[in-house]
Scaffold this motif. Structure first.
Motif, short mmCIF file in Angstrom:
data_model
loop_
_atom_site.label_atom_id
_atom_site.label_comp_id
_atom_site.label_asym_id
_atom_site.label_seq_id
_atom_site.Cartn_x
_atom_site.Cartn_y
_atom_site.Cartn_z
N LEU A 5 -41.87 -16.98 -50.07
CA LEU A 5 -40.54 -17.53 -50.33
C LEU A 5 -40.53 -18.13 -51.72
CD1 LEU A 5 -37.67 -18.54 -49.48
CD2 LEU A 5 -38.78 -20.61 -48.63
N TYR A 15 -43.72 -22.14 -43.51
CA TYR A 15 -42.38 -22.47 -44.00
C TYR A 15 -42.13 -23.98 -43.85
CZ TYR A 15 -37.37 -22.78 -44.38
OH TYR A 15 -36.11 -23.16 -44.77
N SER A 32 -33.67 -17.72 -44.47
CA SER A 32 -34.89 -17.24 -45.13
C SER A 32 -36.08 -17.38 -44.18
CB SER A 32 -35.13 -17.97 -46.45
OG SER A 32 -35.51 -19.31 -46.22
#
Ligand SMILES: [Zn+2]
Length: 332
Positions: A79, A71, A48
């Motif tokens: 996400l 992230y 991802s």
């Protein structure tokens, strides 16, 4: 990439996914299948990040761009992680409604959006049907990454809309070596067996000290059979443990009885510490009685996973009493 180095047995899947992505043949929904604790979720987590990365070299995420930094901070707005709020419980329909809202908006920081959902079997029928809508009408910029430990429990319509990949566990020696490099714990063989050959599962058992409880569980059942312990004292101890895990051990024990009846060798049993008990039950209990116990066990597991919130201590108490009854009967 990191995951492929850390868990060598998932490398082939990482490479296949990367190749599909490079050739622009990656589906809008990916489903990884394979037993629990072999790294499907870890692999999808990194993939991802790769999908969201703004400067990937085509191999893995760059770890430096604005997207990768978000992230790493765990706050990437593009996400969405969808998992049971409590381990072993269901994914709620409200969580799937969030997915629908999420996929219908444009990316904020990346060029893509990613939904990572699992284990997919934690969705009940209504949740699965709600998710189907997102699978059927994919937005161009959205990728859904799903994983499942029990693909047989998934709706066929979910599976058919995903590109499916099966992740294989390492072979026994590879798994044992890997575990040896990652844990100082003694009795790694028994742990890996308890984890059904899944190395990450074995590590989790060590971290949560579940293996200590497992050895105690075996000892308690032996003591109960020899009248060296009372069941209320045992239950008082067990009630502080995860009831889902205890049900899992009873399930393995019941399968061991069936395996023994089918002539499977002791070395192939899951709960080898209690092979004496499974052999006793196997020798003397009728098929229908064992099936009755198994049905009750499966119902307890379903009830425990569901949202009805049954009293877990009562479920375990019933199973324990029924198991002792099977054992007692086999002594006659
Ligand atoms: Zn990046």
């Amino acid at each position: 990439m990191k995951v492929a180095q850390a868990l060598p047995w998932v490398a082939p899947i990482w490479q296949r996914l990367s190749k599909q992505l490079a050739e622009e043949r990656l589906g809008h929904a990916i489903l990884l299948l394979g037993q629990e604790g072999i790294g499907k979720r870890v692999l999808l987590r990194e993939f991802s990040q790769r999908l969201l990365c703004l400067k990937s070299d085509g191999q893995g995420p760059c770890a430096e761009c604005a997207s990768c930094r978000l992230y790493d901070a765990g706050s990437h707005p593009d996400l969405l992680m969808v998992e049971p709020e409590e381990a072993g419980k269901q994914i709620k329909i409200e969580q799937i409604r969030q997915v629908t809202g999420f996929v219908n908006t444009t990316p904020q920081r990346s060029t893509n959006k990613v939904v990572l959902l699992g284990p997919a079997e934690a969705m009940n029928v209504s949740s699965s049907n709600a998710l189907l809508k997102s699978l059927e009408e994919p937005s161009g910029h959205v990728t859904l990454l799903l994983y499942s430990h029990q693909p047989s429990s998934l709706l066929a319509t979910i599976k058919s809309r995903c590109q499916q990949y099966t992740v294989n566990p390492p072979n026994w020696t590879e798994g044992l070596n890997w575990l040896g490099q990652n844990s100082q714990e003694a009795s790694l063989e028994s742990l890996l067996r308890l984890a059904k050959g899944a190395p990450l599962k074995a590590l989790a058992l060590i971290e949560q000290e579940v293996h200590v409880q497992y050895m105690q569980f075996c000892q308690d059942l032996m003591d109960l059979a020899n009248s060296a312990a009372g069941w209320s004292a045992v239950l008082a101890k067990w009630k502080t443990w995860d009831a889902g895990v205890i049900m899992g051990w009873f399930y393995e024990l019941t399968l061991d009885v069936q395996k023994t009846q089918a002539g499977v060798a002791v070395e192939q049993l899951s709960v080898q510490e209690l092979s004496h008990q499974s052999a006793k039950v196997a020798a003397n209990v009728q098929y229908a009685q064992l099936q009755g116990f198994l049905d009750k066990l499966l119902q307890s597991q379903l009830a425990f996973k569901g949202q009805a919130n049954p009293n877990p201590v009562l479920l375990i108490e019933t199973l324990l009493i029924d198991w002792l009854a099977l054992l007692r009967q086999s002594r006659q």
